[in-house]
Design a protein around this motif. Sequence first.
Motif, PDB file in Angstrom:
ATOM      1  N   THR A 284      49.187  82.331 -55.091  1.00  0.00           N
ATOM      2  CA  THR A 284      48.241  82.782 -56.102  1.00  0.00           C
ATOM      3  C   THR A 284      48.162  81.833 -57.283  1.00  0.00           C
ATOM      4  N   SER A 285      49.273  81.204 -57.637  1.00  0.00           N
ATOM      5  CA  SER A 285      49.276  80.308 -58.796  1.00  0.00           C
ATOM      6  C   SER A 285      48.692  78.943 -58.467  1.00  0.00           C
ATOM      7  N   GLY A 286      48.731  78.547 -57.195  1.00  0.00           N
ATOM      8  CA  GLY A 286      48.259  77.227 -56.809  1.00  0.00           C
ATOM      9  C   GLY A 286      49.204  76.101 -57.176  1.00  0.00           C
ATOM     10  N   VAL A 287      50.363  76.435 -57.741  1.00  0.00           N
ATOM     11  CA  VAL A 287      51.326  75.418 -58.177  1.00  0.00           C
ATOM     12  C   VAL A 287      52.257  75.068 -57.024  1.00  0.00           C
ATOM     13  N   VAL A 288      52.407  73.773 -56.757  1.00  0.00           N
ATOM     14  CA  VAL A 288      53.269  73.283 -55.687  1.00  0.00           C
ATOM     15  C   VAL A 288      54.425  72.520 -56.322  1.00  0.00           C
ATOM     16  N   GLU A 289      55.645  72.822 -55.891  1.00  0.00           N
ATOM     17  CA  GLU A 289      56.792  72.083 -56.395  1.00  0.00           C
ATOM     18  C   GLU A 289      56.642  70.610 -56.059  1.00  0.00           C
ATOM     19  N   LEU A 290      57.033  69.747 -56.998  1.00  0.00           N
ATOM     20  CA  LEU A 290      56.750  68.327 -56.855  1.00  0.00           C
ATOM     21  C   LEU A 290      57.485  67.714 -55.660  1.00  0.00           C
ATOM     22  N   LEU A 291      58.714  68.135 -55.385  1.00  0.00           N
ATOM     23  CA  LEU A 291      59.414  67.597 -54.220  1.00  0.00           C
ATOM     24  C   LEU A 291      58.745  68.029 -52.919  1.00  0.00           C
ATOM     25  N   THR A 292      58.237  69.256 -52.885  1.00  0.00           N
ATOM     26  CA  THR A 292      57.472  69.689 -51.716  1.00  0.00           C
ATOM     27  C   THR A 292      56.208  68.860 -51.572  1.00  0.00           C
ATOM     28  N   ALA A 293      55.584  68.540 -52.706  1.00  0.00           N
ATOM     29  CA  ALA A 293      54.388  67.692 -52.682  1.00  0.00           C
ATOM     30  C   ALA A 293      54.728  66.292 -52.179  1.00  0.00           C
ATOM     31  N   HIS A 294      55.880  65.744 -52.604  1.00  0.00           N
ATOM     32  CA  HIS A 294      56.313  64.433 -52.093  1.00  0.00           C
ATOM     33  C   HIS A 294      56.487  64.481 -50.572  1.00  0.00           C
ATOM     34  N   PHE A 295      57.062  65.560 -50.078  1.00  0.00           N
ATOM     35  CA  PHE A 295      57.276  65.727 -48.638  1.00  0.00           C
ATOM     36  C   PHE A 295      55.954  65.680 -47.874  1.00  0.00           C
ATOM     37  N   VAL A 296      54.976  66.455 -48.324  1.00  0.00           N
ATOM     38  CA  VAL A 296      53.682  66.501 -47.640  1.00  0.00           C
ATOM     39  C   VAL A 296      52.961  65.165 -47.770  1.00  0.00           C
ATOM     40  N   ALA A 297      53.052  64.539 -48.953  1.00  0.00           N
ATOM     41  CA  ALA A 297      52.389  63.255 -49.159  1.00  0.00           C
ATOM     42  C   ALA A 297      52.984  62.173 -48.260  1.00  0.00           C
ATOM     43  N   SER A 354      50.537  61.970 -64.188  1.00  0.00           N
ATOM     44  CA  SER A 354      50.779  62.649 -65.461  1.00  0.00           C
ATOM     45  C   SER A 354      52.132  63.341 -65.516  1.00  0.00           C
ATOM     46  N   ALA A 355      52.912  63.272 -64.423  1.00  0.00           N
ATOM     47  CA  ALA A 355      54.234  63.917 -64.355  1.00  0.00           C
ATOM     48  C   ALA A 355      54.144  65.401 -64.682  1.00  0.00           C
ATOM     49  N   THR A 356      53.142  66.062 -64.098  1.00  0.00           N
ATOM     50  CA  THR A 356      52.953  67.500 -64.274  1.00  0.00           C
ATOM     51  C   THR A 356      53.020  68.171 -62.907  1.00  0.00           C
ATOM     52  N   PRO A 357      53.224  69.493 -62.867  1.00  0.00           N
ATOM     53  CA  PRO A 357      53.232  70.184 -61.572  1.00  0.00           C
ATOM     54  C   PRO A 357      51.910  69.994 -60.834  1.00  0.00           C
ATOM     55  N   LEU A 358      51.997  69.946 -59.516  1.00  0.00           N
ATOM     56  CA  LEU A 358      50.798  69.804 -58.709  1.00  0.00           C
ATOM     57  C   LEU A 358      50.136  71.172 -58.585  1.00  0.00           C
ATOM     58  N   VAL A 359      48.895  71.266 -59.029  1.00  0.00           N
ATOM     59  CA  VAL A 359      48.149  72.521 -58.993  1.00  0.00           C
ATOM     60  C   VAL A 359      46.936  72.317 -58.107  1.00  0.00           C
ATOM     61  N   LEU A 360      46.876  73.080 -57.020  1.00  0.00           N
ATOM     62  CA  LEU A 360      45.774  72.967 -56.079  1.00  0.00           C
ATOM     63  C   LEU A 360      44.732  74.030 -56.368  1.00  0.00           C
ATOM     64  N   PRO A 361      43.452  73.717 -56.154  1.00  0.00           N
ATOM     65  CA  PRO A 361      42.410  74.745 -56.326  1.00  0.00           C
ATOM     66  C   PRO A 361      42.523  75.793 -55.251  1.00  0.00           C
ATOM     67  N   GLN A 362      42.041  76.981 -55.548  1.00  0.00           N
ATOM     68  CA  GLN A 362      42.088  78.078 -54.589  1.00  0.00           C
ATOM     69  C   GLN A 362      40.790  78.142 -53.813  1.00  0.00           C
ATOM     70  N   HIS A 363      40.891  78.330 -52.494  1.00  0.00           N
ATOM     71  CA  HIS A 363      39.736  78.423 -51.609  1.00  0.00           C
ATOM     72  C   HIS A 363      39.783  79.749 -50.887  1.00  0.00           C
ATOM     73  N   GLY A 364      38.632  80.132 -50.392  1.00  0.00           N
ATOM     74  CA  GLY A 364      38.546  81.423 -49.724  1.00  0.00           C
ATOM     75  C   GLY A 364      39.166  81.474 -48.347  1.00  0.00           C
ATOM     76  N   GLY A 365      39.240  80.359 -47.662  1.00  0.00           N
ATOM     77  CA  GLY A 365      39.761  80.370 -46.315  1.00  0.00           C
ATOM     78  C   GLY A 365      40.326  79.033 -45.946  1.00  0.00           C
ATOM     79  N   LEU A 366      40.673  78.899 -44.655  1.00  0.00           N
ATOM     80  CA  LEU A 366      41.294  77.663 -44.197  1.00  0.00           C
ATOM     81  C   LEU A 366      40.284  76.531 -44.278  1.00  0.00           C
ATOM     82  N   GLY A 367      40.719  75.428 -44.781  1.00  0.00           N
ATOM     83  CA  GLY A 367      39.869  74.256 -44.904  1.00  0.00           C
ATOM     84  C   GLY A 367      40.617  73.199 -45.666  1.00  0.00           C
ATOM     85  N   ILE A 368      39.870  72.347 -46.292  1.00  0.00           N
ATOM     86  CA  ILE A 368      40.518  71.314 -47.097  1.00  0.00           C
ATOM     87  C   ILE A 368      41.216  71.957 -48.259  1.00  0.00           C
ATOM     88  N   VAL A 369      42.393  71.475 -48.564  1.00  0.00           N
ATOM     89  CA  VAL A 369      43.204  72.070 -49.647  1.00  0.00           C
ATOM     90  C   VAL A 369      42.458  71.979 -50.957  1.00  0.00           C
TER      91      VAL A 369
END
Length: 369
Positions: A284-297, A354-369
Amino acid sequence: MSSQGPYGRQGYQANPQGYGGGGGGASYTSPPYGQGYGGGEGGASYSAPAPQAGTYGVGAGGDEMAYGGQSTGDYQNDKSSSDKAKGGKKSIALQALNQNVLIWAGFFSVSLFVYSLMSGGDFSFLMTYGAMARMFGFGILNVKTFKSQRATGVSAKSLQLYVLVFFFRLTSIFRHEGYLPYDKSGDWLYHLIEGMSLLFTSAALYGCMMPFKSTYQSDMDQFGEFSVPPGFGAVYLAAPIMLVALFIHPNLNADFLSDVAWTYAMYLESTALIPQLYMFQKQTSGVVELLTAHFVAALGFGRLMEFMFWIYSYHELNSSNGSRLPGYLALFSQFVQLVLMVDFFWYYYKAVRSATPLVLPQHGGLGIV
């Protein structure tokens, strides 16, 4: 209008004692500051309040005061505290930025060393480079999981799929050499990297399912959760892709089982991140932990390296009857994964910069993040 009378120019000057000061009329005189208005005989008077110390700028002892009784010194102290807080936040952000830079700088330094030592400048090293990026990503995930002792934000379904990817790929490359890099890294290093990736992935999955299960967000990891037991949603990706690999696969190893195993790993890896991206959308927050983001990247970067290799080599992925369909399908599957991650890469870049938390936009369904 006459110039005489109380409101005329002459009348005003002729009547300095007050307005209404005619014959028999009571006069109105402006009282001194602090005395009452309307203080006639028997009448109640209203007195203007005298200035209190510290109210409008002067305090007891001559100290300057801010409006409302706060001293200038207190105001300056508050401002100084606010500046210090902002400075502290900037310092924390700078430390996080430095950590991000060091993580990736270490990876690129090691990979360049391996390239100079084992590649001989051969283009096929991109396969090894992509494998190194995957291993790097799962290494970050293990550091994040076991150091924090939390499995928040991690999709166990994606980990399940990656365990299958590395397992089937290893069963193919250990027995045959048709899908190995041409340079010296294909002699043993590529095998080692894929084996370490399987070990890291299994360790991360174990952390999610066993010691840190209480922190695993199963309510967010909901991909494919219909008509199957809880936690088995990945079967909707694994089973159909196996059928595709059985019928459409190259023939570089000239061995049915080995060719199908490698092809299955190739196709499945292109979809293995979908449950993780789906989980990001469910947060719901759209916030991703930065280490998790490094993993996916890191996984996305590895896929990009392999995609660049197969753009120039896909014509080698021919079936036993000479069809190039397996090569086209391999390119298409990798391209789809990169398209699914376009938004993620953009927001990841902004967060790291910017050394800030990664915040992803919210979408209605499966698709591009």
